[in-house]
Structure formats: C-alpha cells, structure tokens
Design a protein around this motif. Structure first.
Motif, PDB file in Angstrom:
ATOM      1  N   ALA A  63     -73.093 -43.404  -5.774  1.00 59.62           N
ATOM      2  CA  ALA A  63     -74.351 -44.137  -4.271  1.00 59.62           C
ATOM      3  C   ALA A  63     -73.562 -44.854  -3.390  1.00 59.62           C
ATOM      4  N   GLY A  64     -73.512 -46.515  -4.002  1.00 59.57           N
ATOM      5  CA  GLY A  64     -73.408 -47.397  -3.412  1.00 59.57           C
ATOM      6  C   GLY A  64     -72.571 -47.136  -2.751  1.00 59.57           C
ATOM      7  N   GLY A  65     -71.734 -46.507  -2.838  1.00 59.09           N
ATOM      8  CA  GLY A  65     -70.368 -46.424  -2.134  1.00 59.09           C
ATOM      9  C   GLY A  65     -70.252 -45.197  -1.213  1.00 59.09           C
ATOM     10  N   PHE A  66     -70.728 -44.512  -1.270  1.00 62.47           N
ATOM     11  CA  PHE A  66     -70.411 -42.909  -0.586  1.00 62.47           C
ATOM     12  C   PHE A  66     -71.716 -43.871   0.553  1.00 62.47           C
ATOM     13  N   ALA A  67     -72.479 -45.041   0.250  1.00 57.76           N
ATOM     14  CA  ALA A  67     -73.631 -45.717   1.484  1.00 57.76           C
ATOM     15  C   ALA A  67     -72.666 -46.601   2.325  1.00 57.76           C
ATOM     16  N   GLU A  68     -71.887 -46.900   1.507  1.00 55.59           N
ATOM     17  CA  GLU A  68     -71.225 -48.106   2.323  1.00 55.59           C
ATOM     18  C   GLU A  68     -69.969 -47.097   3.221  1.00 55.59           C
ATOM     19  N   TRP A  69     -69.120 -45.848   2.387  1.00 56.96           N
ATOM     20  CA  TRP A  69     -68.484 -45.280   3.298  1.00 56.96           C
ATOM     21  C   TRP A  69     -69.257 -44.602   4.494  1.00 56.96           C
ATOM     22  N   TRP A  70     -70.575 -44.044   4.529  1.00 62.87           N
ATOM     23  CA  TRP A  70     -71.199 -43.686   5.408  1.00 62.87           C
ATOM     24  C   TRP A  70     -71.807 -44.515   6.581  1.00 62.87           C
ATOM     25  N   ILE A  71     -71.815 -45.240   6.848  1.00 61.18           N
ATOM     26  CA  ILE A  71     -71.962 -46.091   7.346  1.00 61.18           C
ATOM     27  C   ILE A  71     -70.742 -46.857   8.686  1.00 61.18           C
ATOM     28  N   LYS A  72     -69.521 -46.634   7.520  1.00 62.98           N
ATOM     29  CA  LYS A  72     -68.292 -47.032   8.507  1.00 62.98           C
ATOM     30  C   LYS A  72     -67.299 -46.078   7.753  1.00 62.98           C
ATOM     31  N   PRO A  73     -67.817 -45.033   8.329  1.00 62.90           N
ATOM     32  CA  PRO A  73     -66.532 -43.788   7.677  1.00 62.90           C
ATOM     33  C   PRO A  73     -65.242 -43.782   8.633  1.00 62.90           C
ATOM     34  N   LEU A  74     -64.672 -45.138   9.746  1.00 68.42           N
ATOM     35  CA  LEU A  74     -63.956 -44.648  10.027  1.00 68.42           C
ATOM     36  C   LEU A  74     -62.829 -45.979   7.943  1.00 68.42           C
ATOM     37  N   GLU A  75     -62.908 -46.415   7.435  1.00 65.24           N
ATOM     38  CA  GLU A  75     -62.788 -47.167   6.938  1.00 65.24           C
ATOM     39  C   GLU A  75     -62.029 -46.462   5.632  1.00 65.24           C
ATOM     40  N   ARG A  76     -60.486 -45.237   5.686  1.00 64.77           N
ATOM     41  CA  ARG A  76     -60.452 -44.970   4.648  1.00 64.77           C
ATOM     42  C   ARG A  76     -60.643 -44.520   3.428  1.00 64.77           C
ATOM     43  N   ASN A  77     -60.317 -45.553   3.348  1.00 69.80           N
ATOM     44  CA  ASN A  77     -59.865 -45.847   1.321  1.00 69.80           C
ATOM     45  C   ASN A  77     -60.598 -47.249   1.047  1.00 69.80           C
ATOM     46  N   ILE A  78     -61.633 -46.918  -0.003  1.00 66.33           N
ATOM     47  CA  ILE A  78     -62.385 -48.563  -0.136  1.00 66.33           C
ATOM     48  C   ILE A  78     -63.208 -47.994  -1.711  1.00 66.33           C
ATOM     49  N   SER A  79     -62.626 -49.340  -2.030  1.00 68.64           N
ATOM     50  CA  SER A  79     -63.130 -49.602  -3.938  1.00 68.64           C
ATOM     51  C   SER A  79     -64.312 -50.788  -4.097  1.00 68.64           C
ATOM     52  N   TYR A  80     -65.332 -49.851  -4.532  1.00 64.30           N
ATOM     53  CA  TYR A  80     -66.869 -50.089  -4.076  1.00 64.30           C
ATOM     54  C   TYR A  80     -67.122 -50.579  -5.482  1.00 64.30           C
ATOM     55  N   LEU A  81     -67.523 -51.851  -5.843  1.00 66.66           N
ATOM     56  CA  LEU A  81     -67.692 -53.133  -6.982  1.00 66.66           C
ATOM     57  C   LEU A  81     -69.486 -53.164  -7.036  1.00 66.66           C
ATOM     58  N   LEU A  82     -70.338 -52.070  -7.760  1.00 61.91           N
ATOM     59  CA  LEU A  82     -71.602 -52.511  -8.224  1.00 61.91           C
ATOM     60  C   LEU A  82     -71.755 -53.587  -9.095  1.00 61.91           C
ATOM     61  N   GLY A 127     -68.472 -48.688  -9.913  1.00 64.38           N
ATOM     62  CA  GLY A 127     -67.316 -48.802  -9.059  1.00 64.38           C
ATOM     63  C   GLY A 127     -67.643 -47.508  -8.282  1.00 64.38           C
ATOM     64  N   ALA A 128     -66.793 -47.499  -7.591  1.00 63.25           N
ATOM     65  CA  ALA A 128     -66.304 -45.786  -6.879  1.00 63.25           C
ATOM     66  C   ALA A 128     -65.557 -46.356  -6.362  1.00 63.25           C
ATOM     67  N   ILE A 129     -64.694 -45.046  -5.888  1.00 62.18           N
ATOM     68  CA  ILE A 129     -63.580 -45.200  -5.151  1.00 62.18           C
ATOM     69  C   ILE A 129     -63.770 -44.094  -3.651  1.00 62.18           C
ATOM     70  N   LEU A 130     -63.507 -44.651  -2.764  1.00 63.48           N
ATOM     71  CA  LEU A 130     -62.824 -43.255  -1.789  1.00 63.48           C
ATOM     72  C   LEU A 130     -61.950 -43.539  -1.248  1.00 63.48           C
ATOM     73  N   ILE A 131     -60.930 -41.990  -1.032  1.00 69.59           N
ATOM     74  CA  ILE A 131     -59.299 -42.103  -0.826  1.00 69.59           C
ATOM     75  C   ILE A 131     -60.053 -41.176   0.172  1.00 69.59           C
ATOM     76  N   ASP A 132     -59.152 -41.532   1.706  1.00 60.30           N
ATOM     77  CA  ASP A 132     -59.526 -40.620   2.653  1.00 60.30           C
ATOM     78  C   ASP A 132     -60.881 -39.360   2.714  1.00 60.30           C
ATOM     79  N   ASN A 133     -61.243 -40.930   2.556  1.00 62.26           N
ATOM     80  CA  ASN A 133     -63.115 -40.343   2.934  1.00 62.26           C
ATOM     81  C   ASN A 133     -63.104 -39.851   1.907  1.00 62.26           C
ATOM     82  N   LYS A 134     -62.668 -39.552   0.884  1.00 66.34           N
ATOM     83  CA  LYS A 134     -63.448 -38.418  -0.012  1.00 66.34           C
ATOM     84  C   LYS A 134     -63.839 -39.060  -1.568  1.00 66.34           C
TER      85      LYS A 134
END
Ligand SMILES: [Zn+2]
Length: 376
Positions: free
Chosen positions: A193-212, A219-226
């Motif tokens: 959920a936390g990773g999704f929120a970060e991606w939502w407000i910065k959708p141009l960052e296609r790849n992120i790793s989120y460490l809660l 954690g969560a990872i988003l690859i190519d916005n997924k």
C-alpha cells in the motif's frame, strides 16, 4: 439489450472514460476544443460525454480560458472531492484512518492508539470509529467508494492473511473482517500500500523499491509501473534479509534479519521511549542514543544496499521512521555508498513523500484507482 445497443453503450462508456481521464491528466482546466484534438473524438461526442460527466458531478465548468482574441472558450475541470475513499492501516498498537479524494489529497486523517486483538470487539470498535470518522469529518457517504484496509502481513490471492508476525496472526481469512464494516472492503499488505501511494503521486518514476520501516519491516517493488508480488505474494519481504548473521532473533525464527535489527522498536519500545523522544535526544547530542542511532543506520544501510544490488533502482524509505530521517539521510547514503560494490558516488536513497500515513493512503487509493480505470 440487443447487440447493437450493447455495443453503443460500450462505446459511450469508453468515451466517457477517455474524456474523464484526459481532464484528470490535464494539470489545468481544459477546453472542449483541446479534448476534441487530444482524443480524436467528434465535437458532439465530447459534448455528450461532458454533459454526462458534469451531470454526475465528476467534472465542472472551470471558467473562461484566457484568450488572445476572438471568442473565449469555456474550460472544464475535475471535481476533486467527487468521490472519496477511506484508508485504514492496522498495526500492532495503532490504527490510522484517512480519507482521500480522486487527486490523492488527504481530506481527513486520524490516528488512534489501540492494541491489536483478533477478536470481535476489536473489529467492532474499528468499524464504530470509522463511522465516527466519516461523520465528524462530514464526509458524504454517497461519495465514498469503499475502505482499503492495510495489514502488516502476507495476504495471498485468496485473501488469506498467511502470516502477520507483529499481529500474532496466521492463516486468517480477511473476508471475515469485511462483515464488520458498512463499506466495501479491499485488503492489502501495508508495504504494498505504501509503495503504491508513492508511485501514485510520482507516476513518472517507472521503477521504485519501497522499504517500509515500522515495527515490522517490509517492502514493495514497482517495475514498469506495476507492482510485482512474486509467485506466492511474498516478494519484497525485505525485513527478512539477513544482514547480521549473529544479530537479534527475528519473529521469523532466524537471527539477524533486517526487521530484527531495524524495527522501530529497536530505537523506541526497547529503550522505553517514543520515536519522538529518541530523536529529540539525538538532536541534543545524547551520546548513548547517538551510538545506538549510528549502529541502527549502519544496519539499515546494509539492508538498502542488498536491495539496490538486486533492483538497481531508487529505494524509497517509508513508514513511521521516515519523518525522523531527514537530518540523517546524507549519513545513511554515505554508509550505503561505502557498502555498495559498484559506483559509490550515486545517490539512490529517498524518503517517502506521504510520510507515516502512507499505508493508509495507499490502501485508500486502491479504490480511487479502480474508480478512475472503470469510470463509465
Ligand atoms: Zn526474519
């Protein structure tokens, strides 16, 4: 409905969706002419979509566009509070309520301190507090899409909470929790959920790793916005990376996991102070606490480097620790650079933008995301 009428209805829905998305994505109020040009739809079609969306209070007229001459064009814009979603982040000793609108603005927030118990009275109390939250913030129930509930544990595709160590729960069907609430529910892992929120407000960052980093570490990872969940919905359990083989025992039964070394409990509950008190003392140069903090940051850097080696992208730190880290982020990055085996001048650690509300906001945004994708 015959086939042709059905097709027409489908086309109408698709066009409404396209027009809504186009207005949503525009930063400023947009003219009908721009919508016609952007979408390649006819003027009557765009007009009909706008009529529908305005009638349903999803859009509104946004005033008159500044013009260099000739007739000035009317603009339309989004109604941010046209729909709302509730987020409820459950953790071992507190619950965070949020309400967000379609732009992810937090329109209401509340945190209550309560120890988790897997009993009727706990869920009934949460439902009662959520109702109170809605009423006291004067949120219109007709506008509420649902409630997203985040939990600090592994939730599989069958909605089974397989393991939530900090809650002391195993193999619980979370659908059983739904019946306590008067809203549609959706369950999600807190880190996702936390990773999704970060991606939502910065959708141009296609790849992120989120460490809660909370009491639990995940954690969560988003690859190519997924989001990537793994084969068993256990991806990104960063808390169980072994970073100190002879370190503290972890809730998973192994020793030296990142969670065992970097749970916020190590710098709060274990010392008998709150996080605020701990960092206040650090700011006052309390030598004992600064030594503990240095050790803590070293282990956190080890975990971050392990993620960076695998993912090769930016690591965003979220959770309750994040608001306290700005004065120490440069030090954390230096520690990570010393440990990183490749180019050691890169800056790859960021703090989350949403802060301690991120799990609750992300859970709420699941409903907003569904709404925007399915608008008809
Ligand atoms: Zn572990």
């Amino acid at each position: 409905m015959d086939k042709r009428a059905k097709n027409n209805a489908e086309v109408r829905k698709r066009n409404n969706h396209l027009v809504y998305q186009s207005v949503y994505n525009a930063q400023d109020p947009i003219t009908k002419r721009a919508l016609v040009e952007n979408l390649g739809l006819s003027l009557p079609t765009v007009t009909s979509c706008l009529n529908y969306l305005i009638k349903n209070k999803l859009l509104k007229y946004g005033g008159v566009e500044a013009s260099t001459g000739g007739r000035k064009a009317c603009t339309v814009k989004l109604v941010p509070n046209s729909r709302l979603s509730l987020g409820l982040a459950i953790s071992a000793n507190n619950v965070v309520f949020t309400a967000v609108n379609v732009l992810a603005d937090v329109v209401a927030y509340q945190k209550i301190l309560i120890n988790f118990e897997d009993v009727d009275s706990y869920y009934e109390f949460l439902s009662y507090k959520l109702e109170q939250f809605v009423d006291s913030n004067k949120l219109n129930r007709n506008d509420i899409l649902g409630v997203g509930i985040s939990l600090p544990g592994i939730i599989n595709k069958n909605n089974i909470l397989e393991l939530a160590p900090t809650l002391g729960v195993k193999n619980k069907n979370v659908d059983e929790i739904s019946r306590y609430f008067n809203f549609d529910t959706f369950f999600i892992n807190d880190a996702n959920a936390g990773g999704f929120a970060e991606w939502w407000i910065k959708p141009l960052e296609r790849n992120i790793s989120y460490l809660l980093v909370d009491q639990g570490v995940g954690g969560a990872i988003l690859i190519d916005n997924k989001a990537y969940y793994g084969d068993n919905f256990r991806s990104c359990e960063f808390g169980h990376l072994c970073i100190a083989p002879d370190g503290n025992m972890c809730s998973c039964g192994k020793s030296g996991c990142l969670e065992a070394m970097c749970s916020i409990d190590r710098i709060s509950t274990d010392l008998g102070v709150s996080l605020e008190e701990f960092f206040d003392e650090c700011a006052k140069d309390n030598k004992k606490y600064l030594e503990i903090l240095n050790q803590y940051l070293f282990y956190l850097a080890k975990g971050i480097v392990a993620i960076r080696v695998i993912m090769d992208n930016t690591i965003i730190i979220g959770g309750q620790i994040a608001p306290f880290l700005p004065p120490y982020i440069a030090k954390l990055q230096n520690l990570a650079n010393e440990l990183f085996p490749f180019n050691n001048n890169e800056s790859f650690i960021k703090l989350c933008q949403i802060g301690a509300k991120s799990a609750s906001v992300g859970a709420a945004l699941i409903w907003i995301d569904k709404f925007i994708k399915k608008i008809k």
